[in-house]
Structure formats: structure tokens, C-alpha cells
Scaffold this active site. Structure first.
Site, PDB file in Angstrom:
ATOM      1  CD  GLU A 157      -2.510   1.875   2.282  1.00 25.21           C
ATOM      2  OE1 GLU A 157      -3.527   2.558   2.154  1.00 25.21           O
ATOM      3  OE2 GLU A 157      -1.959   1.692   3.385  1.00 25.21           O
ATOM      4  CG  PHE A 158       3.157   4.483  -2.860  1.00 23.65           C
ATOM      5  CD1 PHE A 158       4.071   4.870  -1.880  1.00 23.65           C
ATOM      6  CD2 PHE A 158       3.152   5.187  -4.062  1.00 23.65           C
ATOM      7  CE1 PHE A 158       4.952   5.941  -2.095  1.00 23.65           C
ATOM      8  CE2 PHE A 158       4.029   6.248  -4.284  1.00 23.65           C
ATOM      9  CZ  PHE A 158       4.921   6.622  -3.294  1.00 23.65           C
ATOM     10  NE  ARG A 159      -1.853   6.667   3.686  1.00 19.48           N
ATOM     11  CZ  ARG A 159      -2.323   6.895   4.905  1.00 19.48           C
ATOM     12  NH1 ARG A 159      -2.613   5.899   5.685  1.00 19.48           N
ATOM     13  NH2 ARG A 159      -2.543   8.133   5.326  1.00 19.48           N
TER      14      ARG A 159
ATOM     15  NE  ARG B 233      -7.211   6.989   3.907  1.00 25.59           N
ATOM     16  CZ  ARG B 233      -7.574   6.171   2.891  1.00 25.59           C
ATOM     17  NH1 ARG B 233      -8.254   6.615   1.859  1.00 25.59           N
ATOM     18  NH2 ARG B 233      -7.264   4.884   2.946  1.00 25.59           N
TER      19      ARG B 233
ATOM     20  CG  HIS C 262     -10.640   5.651   7.027  1.00 31.12           C
ATOM     21  ND1 HIS C 262     -10.812   5.883   5.692  1.00 31.12           N
ATOM     22  CD2 HIS C 262      -9.596   4.788   7.123  1.00 31.12           C
ATOM     23  CE1 HIS C 262      -9.915   5.199   4.993  1.00 31.12           C
ATOM     24  NE2 HIS C 262      -9.168   4.514   5.837  1.00 31.12           N
TER      25      HIS C 262
ATOM     26  CE  LYS D 213      -9.369   1.135   3.500  1.00 32.56           C
ATOM     27  NZ  LYS D 213      -8.025   1.501   3.043  1.00 32.56           N
TER      28      LYS D 213
ATOM     29  NE  ARG E 292      -5.274  -2.783  12.980  1.00 32.50           N
ATOM     30  CZ  ARG E 292      -5.441  -1.904  11.991  1.00 32.50           C
ATOM     31  NH1 ARG E 292      -5.287  -2.273  10.749  1.00 32.50           N
ATOM     32  NH2 ARG E 292      -5.767  -0.659  12.263  1.00 32.50           N
TER      33      ARG E 292
ATOM     34  CB  THR F 105      -0.211   3.767   7.933  1.00 34.80           C
ATOM     35  OG1 THR F 105      -0.862   2.516   7.699  1.00 34.80           O
ATOM     36  CG2 THR F 105       1.137   3.793   7.227  1.00 34.80           C
TER      37      THR F 105
ATOM     38  CD  GLN G 159      -1.398  -0.158  10.252  1.00 36.26           C
ATOM     39  OE1 GLN G 159      -0.301   0.355  10.439  1.00 36.26           O
ATOM     40  NE2 GLN G 159      -2.057  -0.025   9.122  1.00 36.26           N
TER      41      GLN G 159
HETATM   42  O1  LIG Z   1      -7.349   2.805   5.199  1.00 42.57           O
HETATM   43  C1  LIG Z   1      -6.422   2.128   5.566  1.00 42.57           C
HETATM   44  C2  LIG Z   1      -6.551   1.194   6.670  1.00 42.57           C
HETATM   45  C3  LIG Z   1      -5.688   1.655   7.800  1.00 42.57           C
HETATM   46  O2  LIG Z   1      -6.231   2.844   8.312  1.00 42.57           O
HETATM   47  C4  LIG Z   1      -5.698   0.608   8.918  1.00 42.57           C
HETATM   48  O3  LIG Z   1      -6.404   0.815   9.905  1.00 42.57           O
HETATM   49  O4  LIG Z   1      -4.994  -0.390   8.793  1.00 42.57           O
HETATM   50  C5  LIG Z   1      -4.256   1.852   7.308  1.00 42.57           C
HETATM   51  C6  LIG Z   1      -4.154   2.800   6.134  1.00 42.57           C
HETATM   52  O5  LIG Z   1      -2.805   2.859   5.656  1.00 42.57           O
HETATM   53  C7  LIG Z   1      -5.061   2.333   5.039  1.00 42.57           C
HETATM   54  O6  LIG Z   1      -5.079   3.306   4.000  1.00 42.57           O
END
Ligand SMILES: O=C1C[C@@](O)(C(=O)O)C[C@@H](O)[C@@H]1O
EC number: 4.2.1.10
Length: 231
Positions: A31-33, A58, A120, A146, A187, A208, A212
Site C-alpha cells: 500500500e503506497f501512502r 488519503r 474511516h 473498505k 485485524r 499507518t 496495526q
Molecule cells: O485505510 C487504511 C486502513 C488503515 O487505516 C488501517 O487501519 O490499517 C491503514 C491505512 O494505511 C489504510 O489506507
């Protein structure tokens, strides 16, 4: 490069595509932020990694760091989609409700990218009906819906897992996770209920989002939990 969300994809989240060689052994994608990177489009031009890329740019109003003009932000994402290595792009559900977002998604799709439509909530886990509605709307406007919420209690986490299970049974392709300590286990567990993407930093210190796991840990937890033949 191709990336299918028919089965679980572990995405190593990073602002630096130079991390790819370290991610390669544990992750299925990067995932390239872009919002956290300096000159992200240059980074994509130089990319010679093996993992396909899920590009995210984002917006600040959704918890990220892209704070410029919305059209420019989405144009950068479409430009990313034109790169061979980019298999999917993340577009916020709120953007997909607007004309510029719909247009960006069409251009990204024309460039061959899958659309991950994201929502989110950095404060709470909404009620079941709201979770269900948001996830279905995201899975309808995007190819993958998502939903990342914030769990404060076990009941919050359980509600998210239940909604994930139901959406998957309906045939929606979804990815869910609860942020925060109380949500951390989701997760690892939500893939058992159908979630198709998990995000993890290569180095645990580079998270991020709150709660996590590091990529190596998430990989072994998901692989262990999902090896149940009844699932
Ligand atoms: O939207 C998401 C999910 C996320 O927010 C997480 O909770 O793992 C992590 C972010 O990098 C990703 O873009």
C-alpha cells in the site's frame, strides 16, 4: 501488475517504495501512502519491485495528509493508476459520492485499476445498521468496500466482525478492520469472516493506523487462523 481480491491480500503500508524488497516475503501487495511520501509520482516511475501496488492518497478530511485541491489529489491517484505496477487505488467513499470522485474512479478503472472504496471512523464504531449501510455502499461504488472504524469495546469489535460476515455472505467484496487496542485482534480475525485486505507496516514502529500489527506478525496470525477448512 494484477492483484485479485478474491482471497486475502496482506498490504504492506509504506510511504517509501524502497521498502518493497523487505515486504516481498511476507506481503501480497504494497500500500503506497502517496499522501505521506515526497514526490510520490517520481517514486512510482522509479519502482522496480515485484509486489503490485495499492495506491492511497488519503485526504486530510479522512485522516490522511493530502491537504490540497480535491481534483489535484484525485488526478494524482489516476496518474498512479496509469503506472503498470499499480493494480488498485483507494478512493474515499465520500469522494465517490461526488462527480469528481466518480470521474476519477472511471479514469482509474480505464487504466486497469481496481477501486477500493474506503470509509474511516477514527472515533467510534457506529451502530450495526450504519456499518451495514456504509459497507454495502462502499462495495457497490467500489470493487472492494473498505471500512476502518475505531473499537472501544469488545462489543464494537464483534459488531464489525458480524457485519463483515453478513456482507460477505451477500456477495459483497469487503475489507474491514477496527483501529485502536480493543480492535487490534480484528485485524487477524476479520479475514476469517471474509475481509479481503489487511494493512500492516513492514516495521511495527512505522504503523499507518492505531493498533496495526507488524507485517510478519499479521501474516502468521492470518495464515494460522484462516487454515480452518470449514471457512
Ligand atoms: O485505510 C487504511 C486502513 C488503515 O487505516 C488501517 O487501519 O490499517 C491503514 C491505512 O494505511 C489504510 O489506507
Amino acid at each position: 501488475m494484477d492483484l485479485s481480491f478474491d482471497s486475502f491480500v496482506l498490504a504492506a503500508s509504506t510511504a517509501d517504495l524502497g521498502d518493497e524488497p523487505t515486504a516481498r516475503d511476507v506481503a501480497d501487495a504494497v500500500e503506497f501512502r502517496m499522501d505521506l511520501a515526497d514526490n510520490p509520482l517520481d517514486g512510482l516511475d522509479d519502482y522496480d519491485g515485484e509486489l503490485p501496488i495499492l495506491a492511497t492518497n488519503r485526504a486530510d478530511w479522512e485522516g490522511g495528509e493530502a491537504d490540497g485541491d480535491e481534483v489535484d489529489r484525485l488526478d494524482a491517484l489516476v496518474a498512479a493508476a496509469e503506472s503498470d505496477a499499480v493494480a488498485a487505488v483507494d478512493i474515499e467513499l465520500d469522494s465517490l459520492r461526488s462527480e469528481v470522485g466518480v470521474d476519477a474512479a472511471a479514469r482509474a478503472r480505464a487504466a486497469g485499476a481496481t477501486i477500493v472504496a474506503s470509509v474511516h471512523d477514527f472515533e467510534r464504531t457506529p451502530a450495526r445498521s450504519e456499518l451495514t449501510r456504509l459497507l454495502h455502499e462502499a462495495a457497490t461504488l467500489g470493487d472492494v468496500g473498505k471500512l476502518a472504524v475505531t473499537a472501544q469495546t469488545n462489543a464494537d469489535a464483534l459488531r464489525l466482525l458480524d457485519v463483515t460476515h453478513t456482507a460477505t455472505e451477500w456477495g459483497d467484496t469487503v475489507a474491514t478492520m477496527a483501529m485502536g487496542e480493543a480492535g487490534r485482534h480484528t485485524r487477524a480475525v476479520s479475514p476469517v469472516y471474509g475481509s479481503k485486505i489487511g494493512y500492516a507496516p513492514v516495521e511495527p514502529a512505522d504503523a499507518t493506523a492505531p493498533g496495526q500489527y507488524g507485517a510478519q506478525t499479521l501474516r502468521s496470525l492470518v495464515d494460522d487462523l484462516s487454515s480452518n477448512p470449514d471457512v
